[in-house]
Design an enzyme around this catalytic site. Structure first.
Site, mmCIF file in Angstrom:
data_model
loop_
_atom_site.group_PDB
_atom_site.id
_atom_site.type_symbol
_atom_site.label_atom_id
_atom_site.label_comp_id
_atom_site.label_asym_id
_atom_site.label_seq_id
_atom_site.Cartn_x
_atom_site.Cartn_y
_atom_site.Cartn_z
ATOM 1 N N LYS A 22 0.844 -1.215 0.000
ATOM 2 C CA LYS A 22 0.000 0.000 0.000
ATOM 3 C C LYS A 22 0.871 1.255 0.000
ATOM 4 C CE LYS A 22 -1.446 1.647 4.056
ATOM 5 N NZ LYS A 22 -1.243 3.047 4.484
ATOM 6 N N ASN A 23 1.864 1.282 0.893
ATOM 7 C CA ASN A 23 2.642 2.515 1.060
ATOM 8 C C ASN A 23 3.617 2.769 -0.088
ATOM 9 O OD1 ASN A 23 1.233 3.092 3.317
ATOM 10 N ND2 ASN A 23 2.834 2.537 4.770
ATOM 11 N N CYS A 115 -4.676 13.455 12.955
ATOM 12 C CA CYS A 115 -4.541 12.015 12.751
ATOM 13 C C CYS A 115 -4.409 11.359 14.112
ATOM 14 C CB CYS A 115 -3.296 11.748 11.913
ATOM 15 S SG CYS A 115 -2.951 10.009 11.710
ATOM 16 N N ARG A 120 1.567 14.578 13.059
ATOM 17 C CA ARG A 120 1.796 14.459 11.616
ATOM 18 C C ARG A 120 1.786 15.784 10.835
ATOM 19 N NH1 ARG A 120 -0.722 9.057 9.284
ATOM 20 N NH2 ARG A 120 1.187 9.139 8.076
ATOM 21 N N ASP A 309 4.909 0.818 11.883
ATOM 22 C CA ASP A 309 3.671 0.226 11.355
ATOM 23 C C ASP A 309 3.468 -1.225 11.796
ATOM 24 O OD1 ASP A 309 3.101 2.600 10.144
ATOM 25 O OD2 ASP A 309 3.781 1.994 8.145
ATOM 26 N N ARG A 401 -8.595 0.116 4.937
ATOM 27 C CA ARG A 401 -7.733 1.131 4.305
ATOM 28 C C ARG A 401 -6.439 0.515 3.796
ATOM 29 N NH1 ARG A 401 -7.711 6.870 7.083
ATOM 30 N NH2 ARG A 401 -6.499 7.104 5.193
HETATM 31 N N1 EPU Z 1 7.161 14.584 10.415
HETATM 32 C C1 EPU Z 1 7.413 15.911 10.676
HETATM 33 N N2 EPU Z 1 7.266 16.812 9.648
HETATM 34 C C2 EPU Z 1 6.885 16.439 8.405
HETATM 35 C C3 EPU Z 1 6.641 15.073 8.139
HETATM 36 C C4 EPU Z 1 6.791 14.166 9.173
HETATM 37 O O1 EPU Z 1 7.745 16.262 11.798
HETATM 38 O O2 EPU Z 1 6.784 17.296 7.534
HETATM 39 C C5 EPU Z 1 7.315 13.585 11.504
HETATM 40 C C6 EPU Z 1 6.055 12.782 11.769
HETATM 41 O O3 EPU Z 1 5.171 13.478 12.629
HETATM 42 C C7 EPU Z 1 6.606 11.506 12.365
HETATM 43 C C8 EPU Z 1 7.918 11.311 11.599
HETATM 44 O O4 EPU Z 1 8.246 12.615 11.084
HETATM 45 O O5 EPU Z 1 6.886 11.663 13.729
HETATM 46 C C9 EPU Z 1 7.845 10.319 10.469
HETATM 47 O O6 EPU Z 1 6.707 10.574 9.665
HETATM 48 P P1 EPU Z 1 6.704 10.321 8.092
HETATM 49 O O7 EPU Z 1 6.636 11.635 7.390
HETATM 50 O O8 EPU Z 1 7.824 9.410 7.746
HETATM 51 O O9 EPU Z 1 5.317 9.594 7.901
HETATM 52 P P2 EPU Z 1 4.503 9.566 6.535
HETATM 53 O O10 EPU Z 1 5.447 9.632 5.414
HETATM 54 O O11 EPU Z 1 3.395 10.550 6.598
HETATM 55 C C10 EPU Z 1 4.576 7.002 6.160
HETATM 56 C C11 EPU Z 1 3.604 5.870 6.106
HETATM 57 C C12 EPU Z 1 3.059 5.599 7.503
HETATM 58 C C13 EPU Z 1 4.239 5.267 8.419
HETATM 59 C C14 EPU Z 1 5.252 6.407 8.406
HETATM 60 C C15 EPU Z 1 6.515 6.109 9.201
HETATM 61 C C16 EPU Z 1 2.660 6.052 3.898
HETATM 62 C C17 EPU Z 1 1.486 6.323 3.059
HETATM 63 N N3 EPU Z 1 2.508 6.210 5.208
HETATM 64 O O12 EPU Z 1 3.852 8.130 6.626
HETATM 65 O O13 EPU Z 1 2.225 4.463 7.372
HETATM 66 O O14 EPU Z 1 3.780 5.067 9.734
HETATM 67 O O15 EPU Z 1 5.661 6.667 7.039
HETATM 68 O O16 EPU Z 1 7.148 4.982 8.733
HETATM 69 O O17 EPU Z 1 3.710 5.657 3.405
HETATM 70 C C18 EPU Z 1 0.466 3.002 7.908
HETATM 71 O O18 EPU Z 1 0.666 2.410 6.837
HETATM 72 O O19 EPU Z 1 -0.267 2.534 8.820
HETATM 73 C C19 EPU Z 1 1.100 4.300 8.139
HETATM 74 C C20 EPU Z 1 0.652 5.183 9.018
#
Ligand code: EPU
Length: 422
Positions: A22-23, A115, A120, A309, A401
Site C-alpha cells: 500500500k505505502n 490524525c 503528523r 507500522d 484502508r
Molecule cells: N514529520 C514531521 N514533519 C513532516 C513530516 C513528518 O515532523 O513534515 C514527523 C512525523 O510526525 C513523524 C515522523 O516525522 O513523527 C515520520 O513521519 P513520516 O513523514 O515518515 O510519515 P509519513 O510519510 O506521513 C509514512 C507511512 C506511515 C508510516 C510512516 C513512518 C505512507 C502512506 N505512510 O507516513 O504508514 O507510519 O511513514 O514509517 O507511506 C500506515 O501504513 O499505517 C502508516 C501510518
C-alpha cells in the site's frame, strides 16, 4: 459500517500470497501525474487508500482504468488544485503536491487534518518545496505553491525531530525529477517504498541515485515518459501475518515476500521464541510457532530499524507471550490506542511516554473492541485469534484502508472470522 467477529481458538495453517505494498503504491500512483503518457502499475492492492488515491487522480483529470491489481493511468492534462473534499480522507494524498508542482509550476493542495496516531505535520514537505524555489502561501486551510520559473535543484536536509520523513522524501524526490539542475536530499528516508518509487521514476526517465540510502541525488530532466511497473510486496501485511502465525499458527507459509525488507520484523519475532524459515530466494517464508517463548524489547526506528507500522501487531503478540516486553515508539509516541482496547481483553499493559510495558498473560478474553486506526485494528484481529470467545471489532473501515481482503486471507488459513453489517 462493517464489523469483524473473530472466533478465537482456531489454528492457522496453509499458505497465502502477500499483496503489493500500500505505502509504495500510493506515491507511485501519484507519480503518474508527472507524465502525459500511459503508466501501467501492477500489484496495486485493492484497499480503500489506493481507491482514494485513484479517485483523487481522476478528479485532477487523469484517465484511470483498474482491472484487478493493474492500474493504467494517463495524465494528458491535469488540474492544479486538490481541494479539501478530495484530500481530507487520507493523509497520503499530500504526495500529489510534488508531482503537480513539478508538472504545472503551481499546486493548491489542502492541508491534511489531524490524525489519531500523532500530530503528523507537513513542515518538512514544505521546507523541501521551498528549497527547490517554490513560493508557499497557506490560507483557508490550503497550501498554494508556485514556481513561475520552474523548480531549481539544490541541497536539502529533510531530518525532523522524529527522524526522516517517508512521504516528505517522496514528495521532494518527485518534484526534483523535473527541476533544473541537481538536487541532493540529505537525511532522506531509506524505506523500501522510497526505493520502489525511485525505481518507478527512473523507469520513466528520471535520473535518481542513492534511493534506499540516506542521501538521494536527483539530476533534473526535461520530461518523463510512460512506464510499466510492479509494486514491491507489502512488508507490513507480511509482518502482520507473521505475527498472526506466531500467535495462532501451525506452520503458515507466506508467498510473495521480500526477506530483505523483513529483517527487523523477523528478528523481533524470532527473539520472542518463534522460528521463521525463508526459501533460498527469500520470496517465501514459513513461520513455526515456538514453545519456549519470552518477552522482548523493541524500539521503532526508521528503516532498516523496526517499523512503527508493526508496533501494534507486535504488542498484540507480546500480550500473551510469557515475561515482560518493552515497546517504545520513537516515530509516533502517541500511537498506543490499541493498548486500551487490548486491556479490555485482559492484557496487562502500561503505557507511559511513548513506551508500553507488557506483562504477558496466559490468555486474553473476547470483548467488543473498537478499531482506532489501521494498524491498531490489525492488532485487535490478532488478539481475537487466540482469545477465549468471540471478539467483535467495530469501525472495520480502518482495516480496509490497508489490508487487502484480510478476512478472506484469514479464512483461507483456517481462522473463523465473519464480516457483518451493523
Ligand atoms: N514529520 C514531521 N514533519 C513532516 C513530516 C513528518 O515532523 O513534515 C514527523 C512525523 O510526525 C513523524 C515522523 O516525522 O513523527 C515520520 O513521519 P513520516 O513523514 O515518515 O510519515 P509519513 O510519510 O506521513 C509514512 C507511512 C506511515 C508510516 C510512516 C513512518 C505512507 C502512506 N505512510 O507516513 O504508514 O507510519 O511513514 O514509517 O507511506 C500506515 O501504513 O499505517 C502508516 C501510518
Amino acid at each position: 459500517m462493517d464489523k469483524l467477529i473473530v472466533h478465537g481458538g482456531s489454528t492457522l495453517e496453509g499458505s497465502i500470497n502477500i499483496s503489493g505494498s500500500k505505502n509504495a503504491s500510493l506515491p507511485i500512483l501519484a507519480a503518474a501525474l508527472l507524465s502525459e503518457d500511459d503508466c501501467i502499475i501492477r500489484r496495486v492492492p485493492d484497499v480503500s487508500d489506493t481507491n482514494y488515491m485513484i479517485q483523487i487522480l481522476g478528479a485532477l483529470g487523469a484517465d484511470v482504468e483498474r482491472s484487478s491489481g493493474t492500474v493504467r493511468i494517463t495524465c494528458a492534462k491535469i488540474a492544479d488544485t486538490a481541494p479539501y473534499e478530495l484530500v481530507r480522507r487520507m493523509r497520503a494524498s499530500i504526495c500529489v503536491m510534488g508531482p503537480m508542482l513539478a508538472r504545472l509550476g503551481r499546486a493548491v493542495v489542502s492541508l491534511p487534518g489531524g490524525c489519531v496516531i500523532g500530530d503528523r505535520p507537513v513542515d518538512l514537505h514544505l521546507k523541501g518545496m521551498e528549497a527547490l524555489g517554490a513560493k508557499i502561501e497557506i490560507e483557508g486551510g490550503d497550501i498554494t505553491l508556485t514556481a513561475k520559473n520552474g523548480l531549481k535543484g539544490t541541497k536539502i536536509n529533510l531530518a525532523g525531530t522524529h527522524g526522516p520523513t517517508v512521504l516528505g522524501t517522496d514528495n521532494v524526490m518527485m518534484a526534483a525529477t523535473l527541476a533544473e539542475g541537481t538536487t541532493v536530499i540529505e537525511d532522506a528516508a531509506a524505506e523500501p517504498e522510497v526505493l520502489d518509487l525511485a525505481n518507478f521514476l527512473n523507469a520513466m526517465g528520471a535520473k535518481i541515485t542513492g534511493a534506499g540510502t540516506r542521501t538521494i541525488t536527483i539530476e533534473g530532466v526535461d520530461a518523463l515518459h510512460g512506464v510499466e511497473h510492479t509494486v514491491i510486496p507489502d512488508r507490513i501485511e507480511a509482518g502482520t501475518f507473521m505475527a498472526a502465525a506466531a500467535l495462532a499458527g501451525n506452520d503458515v507459509t507466506l508467498k510473495r515476500v521480500n526477506r530483505e525488507h523483513l529483517k527487523a520484523i523477523t528478528a523481533a519475532i524470532e527473539e520472542s521464541g518463534h522460528k521463521i524459515e525463508f526459501n533460498k530466494a527469500g520470496t517465501q517464508c514459513t513461520i513455526h510457532r515456538g514453545e519456549q517463548l519470552s518477552g522482548v524489547e523493541i524500539e521503532t526506528s526508521p528503516y532498516p530499524g523496526y517499523p512503527t507500522d508493526m508496533q501494534a501487531q507486535m504488542t498484540a503478540l507480546l500480550a500473551t507471550t510469557p515475561g515482560i516486553s518493552v515497546i517504545k515508539d520513537t516515530i509516533f509516541p502517541q500511537r498506543f490506542m490499541h493498548c486500551a482496547e487490548l486491556k479490555r481483553m485482559g492484557a496487562d499493559i502500561k503505557v507511559d511516554n511513548g513506551t508500553a510495558v507488557v506483562h504477558g498473560v496466559k490468555k486474553l478474553t473476547a470483548a467488543p473492541v473498537m478499531a482506532s486506526d489501521l494498524r491498531a485494528s490489525a492488532a485487535l484481529v490478532l488478539a481475537g485469534l487466540t482469545a477465549k470467545g468471540s471478539t467483535t471489532i467495530s469501525r472495520l473501515y480502518h482495516i480496509d484502508r490497508g489490508y487487502e481482503h484480510i478476512d478472506e486471507k484469514l479464512l483461507m488459513l483456517g481462522a473463523e472470522v465473519e464480516r457483518v453489517r451493523d
